[in-house]
Design a protein around this motif. Structure first.
Motif, PDB file in Angstrom:
ATOM      1  N   HIS A  25       0.839  -1.196   0.000  1.00 34.88           N
ATOM      2  CA  HIS A  25       0.000   0.000   0.000  1.00 34.88           C
ATOM      3  C   HIS A  25       0.872   1.242   0.000  1.00 34.88           C
ATOM      4  O   HIS A  25       1.842   1.350   0.749  1.00 34.88           O
ATOM      5  CB  HIS A  25      -0.926   0.002   1.228  1.00 34.88           C
ATOM      6  N   VAL A  26       0.488   2.198  -0.833  1.00 33.84           N
ATOM      7  CA  VAL A  26       1.287   3.411  -0.992  1.00 33.84           C
ATOM      8  C   VAL A  26       1.436   4.199   0.307  1.00 33.84           C
ATOM      9  O   VAL A  26       2.411   4.927   0.500  1.00 33.84           O
ATOM     10  CB  VAL A  26       0.681   4.298  -2.106  1.00 33.84           C
ATOM     11  N   VAL A  27       0.481   4.039   1.218  1.00 33.25           N
ATOM     12  CA  VAL A  27       0.562   4.728   2.514  1.00 33.25           C
ATOM     13  C   VAL A  27       1.869   4.405   3.230  1.00 33.25           C
ATOM     14  O   VAL A  27       2.465   5.253   3.895  1.00 33.25           O
ATOM     15  CB  VAL A  27      -0.647   4.344   3.402  1.00 33.25           C
ATOM     16  N   ASN A  28       2.334   3.174   3.057  1.00 34.30           N
ATOM     17  CA  ASN A  28       3.526   2.721   3.768  1.00 34.30           C
ATOM     18  C   ASN A  28       4.797   2.788   2.917  1.00 34.30           C
ATOM     19  O   ASN A  28       5.808   2.186   3.273  1.00 34.30           O
ATOM     20  CB  ASN A  28       3.314   1.272   4.245  1.00 34.30           C
ATOM     21  N   PHE A  29       4.753   3.510   1.812  1.00 34.97           N
ATOM     22  CA  PHE A  29       5.889   3.525   0.896  1.00 34.97           C
ATOM     23  C   PHE A  29       7.174   3.992   1.580  1.00 34.97           C
ATOM     24  O   PHE A  29       8.237   3.401   1.412  1.00 34.97           O
ATOM     25  CB  PHE A  29       5.595   4.430  -0.309  1.00 34.97           C
ATOM     26  N   ILE A  30       7.077   5.043   2.386  1.00 36.10           N
ATOM     27  CA  ILE A  30       8.273   5.589   3.048  1.00 36.10           C
ATOM     28  C   ILE A  30       8.539   4.866   4.359  1.00 36.10           C
ATOM     29  O   ILE A  30       9.678   4.475   4.646  1.00 36.10           O
ATOM     30  CB  ILE A  30       8.121   7.106   3.284  1.00 36.10           C
ATOM     31  N   THR A  31       7.508   4.675   5.158  1.00 39.11           N
ATOM     32  CA  THR A  31       7.705   4.069   6.481  1.00 39.11           C
ATOM     33  C   THR A  31       8.266   2.648   6.393  1.00 39.11           C
ATOM     34  O   THR A  31       9.042   2.222   7.243  1.00 39.11           O
ATOM     35  CB  THR A  31       6.386   4.034   7.275  1.00 39.11           C
ATOM     36  N   ASN A  32       7.881   1.910   5.350  1.00 42.06           N
ATOM     37  CA  ASN A  32       8.360   0.533   5.192  1.00 42.06           C
ATOM     38  C   ASN A  32       9.502   0.409   4.183  1.00 42.06           C
ATOM     39  O   ASN A  32       9.901  -0.697   3.823  1.00 42.06           O
ATOM     40  CB  ASN A  32       7.210  -0.387   4.760  1.00 42.06           C
ATOM     41  N   GLN A 376       1.988   9.662   6.941  1.00 44.30           N
ATOM     42  CA  GLN A 376       2.215   8.460   7.746  1.00 44.30           C
ATOM     43  C   GLN A 376       3.568   8.534   8.456  1.00 44.30           C
ATOM     44  O   GLN A 376       3.692   8.170   9.625  1.00 44.30           O
ATOM     45  CB  GLN A 376       2.147   7.223   6.840  1.00 44.30           C
ATOM     46  N   VAL A 377       4.584   9.008   7.749  1.00 47.60           N
ATOM     47  CA  VAL A 377       5.911   9.170   8.361  1.00 47.60           C
ATOM     48  C   VAL A 377       5.846  10.182   9.499  1.00 47.60           C
ATOM     49  O   VAL A 377       6.406   9.962  10.580  1.00 47.60           O
ATOM     50  CB  VAL A 377       6.944   9.642   7.304  1.00 47.60           C
ATOM     51  N   TYR A 378       5.173  11.274   9.260  1.00 45.42           N
ATOM     52  CA  TYR A 378       5.063  12.334  10.271  1.00 45.42           C
ATOM     53  C   TYR A 378       4.356  11.822  11.533  1.00 45.42           C
ATOM     54  O   TYR A 378       4.806  12.059  12.659  1.00 45.42           O
ATOM     55  CB  TYR A 378       4.299  13.520   9.686  1.00 45.42           C
ATOM     56  N   LEU A 379       3.288  11.078  11.337  1.00 46.23           N
ATOM     57  CA  LEU A 379       2.522  10.576  12.489  1.00 46.23           C
ATOM     58  C   LEU A 379       3.296   9.517  13.266  1.00 46.23           C
ATOM     59  O   LEU A 379       3.305   9.517  14.497  1.00 46.23           O
ATOM     60  CB  LEU A 379       1.184   9.990  12.008  1.00 46.23           C
TER      61      LEU A 379
END
Length: 496
Positions: A25-32, A376-379
């Motif tokens: 999922h694109v939401v997790n592109f940076i965090t993961n 998502q990264v910010y949160l």
């Protein structure tokens, strides 16, 4: 059937290594850290070396120089619907050629209606109504059952323009009632529509065109002693939640007072999720007396998948599918392999690659995705928020001029009691701007895979029909993909 199985095997071999991309999922592109973990190394290395601007310029060029990104797209094209055997997948004109090969000559002209509906819906309804009418005339079926009839556009057109008896079935009463109202509207304008179209044959339905204004359509019909020409006679609606155990023949026989030997056409325009495969199962059940099937599916992400094992979605899957009636895979060929796509892969298949590649506007398409991934990264990293994996922000990005504004509105929507420092947000945004360019690559790869996955889902359904002994079945591309992304119909006929 063997040709189709062989092609499906090729597609599976190609797709399996790339399913992690489709299911990310694109939401997790940076965090993961998807750039390092799932993007193919040759693409990643080439972009790191040459830069995204150079690679994208080549990608959009009419004179592409083969590189890792363009080769990825070329290989995906070898595995989308266009790569399947011509007996399995064809264009609209070829579908009519099939009719002619059976000895039936279709009408030359479409309806060419120019009013009453939006452009997308008019295009879909006009094309599908003619196709259903032509194939139904060949099949000798006078009664059409429209599953998931919704607002009744298709059903009312088949009754008004082509003189079929139509039973519209929808699970929600509000849709059934809405269909009745819209059919009355359609009838009101039918006389003028007929006058403007040379291709509509003269028929008994002649409605007065009245310039007076009325508060309700009921008042209109009452004053002019007019009852609906089709409602309750040739076009009927019922509210029914359809499952694979629904007795379609009984419903049609009851509504139209016909004997139990009468055969019917079963249609569905954008049957949602597993309703598409439910229609296939209904069609193969002998008690339903179904002779012809024309079904266009959609909303692949809402399919109940039999062998998926994703704890994140377990509670949702269970809630959706208490009866264990699965929509993928349905063919024995894929079920024996316990083949798994995954919800995000099915979500990927629901995208609109043709619309995107036609617009070539990658920034407009990816800006909302980058904002959400960065949020998502910010949160998670900056604010330490936990358990936010299912936080739904919605379509905020297009309403926001800056990422600062987006964070403010998202925090409010998520009901987060946090203070937002705009200066820190700006620094944070600049720090991760490189990820925006990488996310664009990720987005492109998912667009390439979308058509491969959609093709696999559709051809699994076609193979199911073949396995049930229905030889006269194929997939046809009905609609303009720019107007209507879900544009493929499964057409099947039981020949006596």
């Amino acid at each position: 059937m063997e040709q189709l199985r062989s092609k499906l095997e090729e597609v599976i071999i190609y797709l399996k290594p790339y399913l992690p991309i489709a299911n990310s999922h694109v939401v997790n592109f940076i965090t993961n850290n998807f750039w390092e973990t799932i993007i193919p190394s040759d693409i990643r290395e080439e972009i790191d070396l040459k830069g995204t601007e150079f690679v994208f310029s080549n990608f959009w060029s009419e004179n592409q120089v083969p590189d890792s990104l363009t080769r990825f797209f070329t290989s995906s094209k070898f595995n989308n619907l266009n790569s399947y055997p011509s007996t399995c997948y064809m264009k609209l004109d070829d579908a009519y050629n099939v009719l002619q090969s059976w000895g039936y000559k279709p009408m030359d002209k479409p309806l060419n209606l120019k009013e009453f509906m939006g452009a997308k819906k008019m295009h879909e309804v006009e094309v599908m109504a003619k196709l259903v009418a032509e194939f139904s005339k060949y099949a000798g079926t006078e009664i059409i059952v429209d599953i998931g009839g919704g607002k009744g556009y298709l059903s009312s057109l088949l009754a008004l323009a082509y003189n079929f008896n139509v039973l519209g079935i929808d699970s929600q009463s509000i849709n059934s009632e809405g269909a009745r109202i819209r059919t009355k509207k359609f009838e009101k304008y039918w006389q003028s529509i007929k006058k403007k179209s040379n291709s509509i044959p003269d028929e008994k339905i002649t409605l007065p065109i009245i310039k007076e204004k009325f508060d309700t359509y009921e008042e209109y019909y009452e004053k002019y002693s007019r009852k609906s020409a089709v409602l309750g006679s040739t076009y009927k609606q019922i509210t029914e939640y359809v499952t694979e155990n629904t007795n379609i023949a009984h419903l049609a026989q009851t509504e139209f007072k016909v004997n139990n030997k009468k055969e019917f056409t079963l249609i569905g325009l954008h049957t949602c999720g597993s309703l598409g495969t439910t229609c296939l199962k209904l069609f193969t059940e002998p008690k339903n007396n179904l002779k012809l099937l024309v079904n266009v599916g959609c909303c692949y992400h809402l399919i109940e998948e039999e062998f998926t094992n994703d704890p994140f979605w377990d509670d949702i899957e269970i809630a959706l599918n208490k009866n264990e009636s699965y929509g993928f895979p349905v063919s024995n060929y894929l079920r024996e392999r316990k083949f798994v796509l995954g919800r995000d892969a099915r979500m990927c298949a629901s995208q609109s690659p043709d619309k995107f590649f036609n617009s070539k506007d990658i920034n407009n398409s990816t800006k909302p995705l980058f904002y959400r991934a960065l949020l998502q990264v910010y949160l998670v990293q900056e604010l330490g928020c936990k358990d936010i994996s299912r936080c739904h922000v919605g379509r905020l990005a297009h309403k926001c001029l800056t990422f600062n504004e987006y964070v403010q509105k998202a925090a409010k929507r998520l009901q987060l009691d946090i203070e937002i420092d705009n200066e820190k947000i700006n620094v944070f945004y600049d720090k991760y701007l490189i990820e925006y360019e990488r996310l664009k690559v990720f987005f492109l790869l998912k667009q390439a895979l979308a058509q491969v996955i959609e093709g696999l889902i559709i051809m699994d359904r076609l193979l199911y029909l073949y396995e049930q002994g229905i030889d006269e079945a194929f997939v046809a591309k009905l609609f303009d993909p720019i107007l209507s992304p879900r544009n493929h119909a499964i057409i099947a006929l039981k020949k006596n």
